[in-house]
Scaffold this active site. Structure first.
Site, PDB file in Angstrom:
ATOM      1  CD  GLU A   1      -2.652   1.087   2.673  1.00 15.21           C
ATOM      2  OE1 GLU A   1      -1.939   0.405   3.793  1.00 15.21           O
ATOM      3  OE2 GLU A   1      -3.658   2.065   2.914  1.00 15.21           O
TER       4      GLU A   1
ATOM      5  CE  LYS B   1      -7.474   1.879   3.282  1.00 14.02           C
ATOM      6  NZ  LYS B   1      -6.014   2.275   4.371  1.00 14.02           N
TER       7      LYS B   1
ATOM      8  CB  CYS C   1      -4.749  -1.351   4.154  1.00 14.19           C
ATOM      9  SG  CYS C   1      -3.991  -1.317   5.732  1.00 14.19           S
TER      10      CYS C   1
END
Lengths: 334, 334
Positions: free
Chosen positions: A118, A195, A232
């Site tokens: 990430e 994300k 994540c």
């Protein structure tokens, strides 16, 4: 480093008797992934360049109508090579160089799809609450220097590259996003996946840096299989995984930057590879037959027993401000 | 039994050096649950009656406006005491007796809510594909002999009892369900929760015995907290857990009958107790402060970052027959 466990697996391997070890591994990790034989050149290059190189394989049953669809995936974890007060462009260049030398070994190891960490071009700065210089690491997903760098790598090695960066979106007022850029083995930018869920947890409050993604749950059809990227903290939201799967993803990557780094690969049957070292740079190469996805799906029937119509209705009710939870109380008997 | 691991935890405890053991436990199980001091009378009764008795505790931070809400939960796992060709009523009576002697020890251990195994009054017969005599073990959830037996236990010990049985529903054509009956500490039947998802997996095809539950995701408000029951295979469907939680459940029980029995309790912060023995009857007593639920919820913010409106819409789209998955392909460049 003294006092830090290298990895759970190496600790178990060092101390448990062989018979109990294999049973504990079966319970914790499911079926044991087979060790992959990697070329000597790759192993010695990894040693010279001071990173761990591990290889594992998952197999599927042979089928009559489909040939095996073997793909090798590479996951890279790395430390930042320079101090965080070095000039931004110098830090980025050093990370590009470090990744280039690991990706070269990935190519020697036959990797078809590689995934970086990430926000891999920068230090993990979202916990600092500072804006400069960290926001200067943000780049265009379509034609920033890092995307161009990854396109070169992709073309050179005919490798699909997943490059998670902090994205600067100039066409929408210069907004920032936490974005994975997916680059085809031909070097073309296939697209991007932002994300979806943002941690707002103590110092991991990243919500002043970027917003919840608006790209939904795209799945990318590559020459090696259909892939998706769950960045994540999104891993904590099962619906996020579910929607990527509903859209047909066969491999879902989960690049992270977190406490106690770990990278591993889980197969649809629940078996998983050991993790990489918790303290060293590393490349994890995993070979898999994507036919296993449908085989496991047909076995467990999660999609067929999922009753998604019911949940679509229930969720639609539950998000209404006037929602009344279904709570059953004892009736007063006197 | 030779060659069978008693439990992962006991194996790790026997072989790992203390420092590495505590780090491995932290990684695998989260924070270590504290050992609960149980009365000597309970421990010796368990030994006499040949079952394992373990106690653990989870703590929460003290709060200013809420007092701690301490509750002790008991999970029971047991073998069938008689051969499966014994007369049905004799088998049931023997199971009632066995459970009564374990519940007595649960009461001595201060348990407030006790939960038995899935379909606890019968052998696990759903893999046999036979109907008789197994369907004769089915009973009314409201006033069958097992419910009456559990009401007596509940009243005697002021204990909430969760009794998962094969239910015969005479008011709807004698249909069968896989049902958990929830009995209040006063002895009243609070209600029932039917298994929402049915395994259709090889020999674990239970779909000829009972149908997908139609009770939704009820949550029961007891004097010890709000509880729900997610039966066995339903644990594989994250939406099932989610909806129980949306309805306000603070404890979700997951009674099972499966390969390699295991019972353990997980706290909202991800820490969990060790499991019971994989091969012996047992009672696991876990004390918890339910204030931990909201504390962890406020820390991780999963409900707030969950974007359930988006998923309500996406799921509603995805279940349509005309759904088109969001797949991104490389555009032909020539």
């Amino acid at each position: 480093m003294a006092g830090i466990l290298e990895s759970v697996e190496s600790c178990l391997e060092r101390h448990l008797p062989p018979e109990e070890l294999s049973e504990v591994k079966r319970i914790l990790y499911g079926g044991e992934a087979r060790k992959l034989h990697l070329p000597a050149a790759a192993l010695s290059a990894a040693q010279e360049r001071d990173f761990e190189l591990q290889g594992y394989g998952f197999d599927a049953e042979p089928e009559q109508l489909r040939r095996p669809r073997i793909v090798r995936v590479g996951l890279i974890q790395n430390k930042i090579p320079l101090p965080t007060d070095t000039a931004v462009s110098v830090q980025v260049a050093a990370l590009h160089r470090r990744i280039a030398e690991i990706v070269e070994v990935a190519a020697q190891s036959g990797v078809n799809i590689v995934c970086f960490q990430e926000a891999w071009t920068m230090p993990f700065a979202f916990c600092t609450r500072e804006k400069l210089p960290w926001t200067e690491f943000a780049e265009s997903a379509e034609d920033g220097p890092t995307t161009k760098f990854c396109q070169e790598l992709a073309k050179k090695y005919s490798m699909v590259v997943i490059s998670p960066i902090l994205e600067r979106d100039e066409t929408h007022g210069g907004t920032l996003w936490n974005t994975a850029v997916v680059i085809s083995g031909s070097g073309a930018v296939l697209g991007k996946s932002r994300k979806n869920h943002i941690p707002r947890i103590g110092d991991f409050n990243e919500s002043t840096y970027y917003m919840e993604g608006n790209t939904g749950h795209p799945v990318f059809q590559t020459q090696f299989g259909t892939i998706a990227v769950n960045i994540c903290y999104g891993r904590h939201h099962p619906l996020n995984w579910l929607m990527f799967s509903m859209n047909g993803a066969e491999i879902i990557f989960n690049p992270s930057a977190t406490v106690g780094q770990l990278s591993y690969v889980a197969a649809p049957d629940g078996s998983r590879t050991p993790g990489l070292s918790r303290v060293r740079d590393g490349l994890l190469v995993v070979e898999m037959d994507l036919n296993l996805c449908r085989q496991v799906s047909d076995k467990w029937n999660f999609k067929m027993t999922g009753r998604y119509e019911m949940y679509a209705d229930k969720l639609t009710e539950a998000v209404q401000p006037c929602f009344i939870p279904n709570i059953i109380k004892e009736r007063a008997s006197h």
